[in-house]
Scaffold this active site. Structure first.
Site, short mmCIF file in Angstrom:
data_model
loop_
_atom_site.label_atom_id
_atom_site.label_comp_id
_atom_site.label_asym_id
_atom_site.label_seq_id
_atom_site.Cartn_x
_atom_site.Cartn_y
_atom_site.Cartn_z
CG ASP A 224 -1.92 -1.11 1.23
OD1 ASP A 224 -2.26 -1.58 0.13
OD2 ASP A 224 -2.37 -1.50 2.31
CG ASP A 379 -11.63 -2.48 -0.79
OD1 ASP A 379 -10.86 -3.45 -0.85
OD2 ASP A 379 -11.33 -1.36 -1.22
#
Length: 526
Positions: A224, A379
């Site tokens: 990330d 998600d």
């Protein structure tokens, strides 16, 4: 000097970097006559067969290519560069190939996930200098939905098993081509490239170690990436998507350095998730482009990039389309792009309109670069329901009851880094995205993110059973046993982790050593 035929689609940078890492100079085909002047010609093809052939014809490359091949000069085709040698493809009916070899390109019709994405072996069918120095048990990286079906069995160089035995390499004289990507196959792929570049003439037939090959389960390292409070790009990690600690962005290292470390430790793929999207930057200045360029110089496994793959207008008023953004990522070293929150908006529009528009980012990118180039990142979070009919979404009966003893739940998709829920569920989203052309699902779980409690097996099973494309399990890994659990209790083709690798709580080598002999993996000896 090595000449690379770049027809403008896909990640050619990695091929060039791989060749240069072997000490060779590279020139590109800029005019048709450059093909006939080549000493050694490499044709890396990525994307869709029909689009490739239309570009080749438009640029006047077909006639000199055929002449080069017929002259039996050194040639290496990669992926679509293999398929182009044949007469045509089921992917593009009516579109002629180069016709150098008789036969057709066919679509996989198997009970496994399609595209065939990941590491698999190959069995040599005849001796070749390409195999010099190999032991016969190596795995290489594949990413394709179609395979070649030659009429002449004498040209078959190697075969690979994916429910069916398909031809994974051909050779006729000094013309060779492979379905896999040597530039993405780590040291083994570099060895095959080196053999071609050195013109290894000694016919070598590696021993057949096993009667059949099998695809390996992939271990993917995820980074990330975002700007910290000082404006530097760092790798961070959230707990249920919160990346701040004591008010500051967690800094777990530099993206290029960590990617190189994971490659050396045996990661099968590297995924960069650009979690801020850098939407205020002009495309040419996107910091992630430089990260990809530098990473692809030293990392020879597939790279996926997510974040900002959408239509947008920058601060200077310049508008960029999603296809243009994706193209820049591919040209900078990415093999796949991942679409997250924008996929939810796309699916909402499709459901509202009653069908595809043909204009979504998923459709446009897959049409040009192939479905294997498009990953949809979902998600979701778990929402409990009192009964199956209590919500207008597909529900599952769960082994983990809700706070009020609920025995059913559904998985609500979220956007904006998990901060906003939408009225669409993960199963529906995955199905619609597959129909639109996505080739892979990256399945996260907000409830498990950063918990080290293991993957949400119920979520993964529900989505994997609903689609025919590969699924990457993500969120919750805390130990090597969690990887074994997800591979033996679900049909997920890959598993991704971040924090445990960044903090060295569990190493990639440790995970593979634990899995070795239990599930098929690309074994990296310590």
């Amino acid at each position: 000097m090595v000449t690379v035929l770049d027809y403008g689609a896909g990640n050619v940078r990695s091929v060039v970097n791989a060749i240069r890492s072997l000490g060779r100079d590279v020139r590109f085909v800029e005019r048709p006559e450059d093909i006939l002047q080549a000493e050694r010609l490499v044709f890396p093809g990525v994307g869709a067969f029909g689009e490739m052939m239309r570009v080749l014809r438009h640029r006047g490359y077909v006639e000199p290519l055929v002449a080069y091949l017929n002259a039996d000069r050194p040639f290496l085709g990669i992926c679509l560069g293999l398929q182009a040698l044949f007469q045509g493809s089921e992917e593009a009916p009516g579109e002629d190939g180069l016709g150098f070899l008789p036969g057709i390109v066919r679509r996989f019709r198997v009970d496994l996930a399609v595209p065939h994405i990941g590491w698999n072996g190959f069995r040599a069918r005849k001796p070749s200098g390409l195999f010099h120095g190999l032991e016969g048990n190596e795995r290489v990286y594949f990413v394709h939905s179609y395979y070649v079906d030659p009429e002449d069995p004498s040209v078959v160089l190697a075969v690979t098993d994916y429910s069916v035995a398909f031809v994974s390499a051909v050779q006729q004289g000094r013309v060779a081509a492979v379905q896999f990507h040597p530039e993405k196959s780590g040291p083994v792929g570099l060895k095959i490239l080196e053999n071609f570049l050195d013109g290894k003439a000694a016919p070598v037939l590696p021993p057949v170690v096993e009667p059949k090959t099998e695809p390996a389960k992939r271990i993917i390292a995820c980074l990330d990436v975002r700007a910290n409070d000082q404006g530097d790009l760092v790798v961070t990690k959230g707990d249920r998507y919160d990346v701040r600690e004591q008010g500051h962005v967690r800094n777990l290292g530099k993206p290029v350095d960590l990617a190189r470390r994971y490659y050396e430790e045996g990661a099968d793929e590297i995924t960069f998730l650009n979690i801020t999207g850098f939407r205020d930057f002009p495309l040419k200045d996107l910091p992630m482009l430089e990260v990809l360029r530098r990473t692809s110089e030293k990392v020879f496994v597939p790279l996926t990039i997510g974040g900002g793959i959408r239509d947008y207008t920058d601060k200077d008023g310049t508008r960029y389309g999603a296809l243009q953004v994706a193209s820049e990522y591919f040209r900078s070293g990415a093999d796949k792009v991942s679409i997250g929150s924008d996929a939810v908006a796309i699916v909402e529009e499709v459901l509202k309109a009653g069908g595809p528009t043909g204009r979504s980012a998923i459709e446009e990118i897959s049409r040009v670069y192939g479905s294997q180039a498009v990953v949809v990142s979902i998600d979701p979070r778990r929402v409990y329901a009192a009964s199956p009919g209590a919500v207008p979404h597909p529900v599952i009966e769960t082994d983990t009851p809700g706070p009020n003893g609920e025995r059913f739940c559904w998985y609500q998709c979220t956007v904006k880094g998990g901060r906003e829920g939408r009225d669409v569920d993960a199963v529906t989203l995955a199905r619609v995205c597959e129909d639109l052309g996505a080739g892979e699902i990256l399945l996260n779980c907000i409830d498990r993110d950063g918990t080290n409690l293991g993957f949400d097996l119920e979520l993964i099973r529900a989505v994997r059973e609903a689609v025919t494309i590969p699924v990457i399990a993500s969120s919750g890994a805390g130990c090597a046993d969690h990887f074994l659990e997800v591979f033996t209790k679900t049909r997920a083709e890959a598993a991704l982790a971040a924090g445990i690798f960044h903090r060295r709580e569990v190493g990639i080598g440790e995970v593979k050593a634990f899995l070795h002999g239990k599930v098929p993996v690309r074994w990296i000896a310590p």
